[in-house]
Scaffold this active site. Structure first.
Site: not given
Length: 309
Positions: A64, A67, A191, A243, A261
């Site tokens: 992530s 992103k 993605y 998050y 992660v």
């Protein structure tokens, strides 16, 4: 002020003795195989130094953290129109929550949860095929990291596709609301592959420089994005980058950061440094246990918190 190299070395030495390291991301088969005993850190500073310790040259799946870079590219491609399809607020829920998405009619809370990043991937498909979008991502990462050796790990991408049922559900739900504008499998293909980027701490720290230095690769160096855009991306990293553990990270570390992660974290000390840490063991929010601890100690020792004091 202590010497940075000494601080980085001491942190790596101290953390090598820590036994509580969390657990690896077992729901992605390829990540479940990564040995938990690894830790790396790299810091690149305004004067061009790159200071490393531990396993800083070992490639890992950035997941992530990607992103941040795809958000940069999507904003460059379609500008503020992106914010009509994804929000800017902390989620307060798990990164793959579908409950919140249902409640908010298919519009993700921010671009750093999974649903939001899938929308960003969809935005990058405007006028492009998936292969072209992925090529743009890879070229950008190689440019900001100044390293042509960076690649996408196809085995990890395949592993994510084969087990990404929750992400597929999120994408289909958003497509039903018209938030996704391209075929679901195209957006998911981008993605899954962006998350499978493989980088070292050194490469990742270098890639984050434009966020630390007002949109430039170094103070006075080549411009990547406008200063305002770099500042806004960093603001989202601070509020949404971990998050439902983002508040805790801001409280403990006080720096904009984005976790993955795979166990990596990219953190920004505005005007001072871009920092990458990696240790594959995660806490219950999906953030690196040792990585978070290392950044907390580094920010305290160097007084790099964005909050005065």
């Amino acid at each position: 002020m202590p010497e940075l190299a000494s601080v980085v070395g001491d942190i790596a030495a101290d953390l090598s003795a820590v036994t509580e390291r969390g657990t690896v991301a077992s729901y992605i088969p390829m990540l479940a195989e990564v040995p938990i005993g690894q830790f790396g850190i790299a810091v690149t500073t305004a004067d061009g130094q790159v200071i490393t310790a531990g396993d800083a040259e070992v490639p890992f799946s950035i997941q992530s953290i990607s992103k941040v870079f795809t958000l940069t590219l999507a904003l460059g491609q379609i500008g503020d129109a992106l914010w009509q399809r994804v929000g800017k607020e902390p989620s307060g829920n798990a990164f793959n929550s579908i409950v919140q998405l249902e409640y908010e009619h298919g519009v993700p809370r921010n671009p750093f949860i999974n649903a939001g990043a899938i929308v960003v991937a969809d935005a990058m498909l405007s006028g492009h095929q998936p292969r072209e979008a992925l090529g743009a991502i890879l070229r950008f990462i190689r440019f900001v990291a100044a390293d042509e050796a960076i690649t996408i790990d196809e085995a990890v991408a395949r592993s994510e596709k084969e087990t990404g049922f929750r992400n597929t559900a999120l994408a289909n739900y958003m497509r039903a609301f018209g938030v996704l504008q391209h075929p679901v499998d195209h957006a998911l293909g981008v993605y899954f592959h962006q998350c499978a980027l493989s980088m070292t701490c050194r490469q990742l720290a270098l890639a984050g420089r434009y966020l630390a230095f007002s949109g430039r690769l170094s103070p006075g160096g080549p411009t990547v994005v406008a200063p305002e855009r770099a500042r806004r991306i960093a603001a989202l990293m601070l509020t949404c980058g971990h998050y439902d553990g983002s508040g805790e990270f801001a409280f403990r570390v006080g720096l904009p950061g984005k976790s993955g992660v795979g166990g990596g974290i990219l953190a920004i000390a505005p005007g001072k440094a871009s920092i990458a840490v990696w240790s594959p063991g995660l806490d219950r929010h999906g953030n690196s246990v040792l990585g978070s601890l290392a950044l907390e100690r580094l920010a305290k020792a160097m007084r790099w918190s964005v909050f005065a004091g």
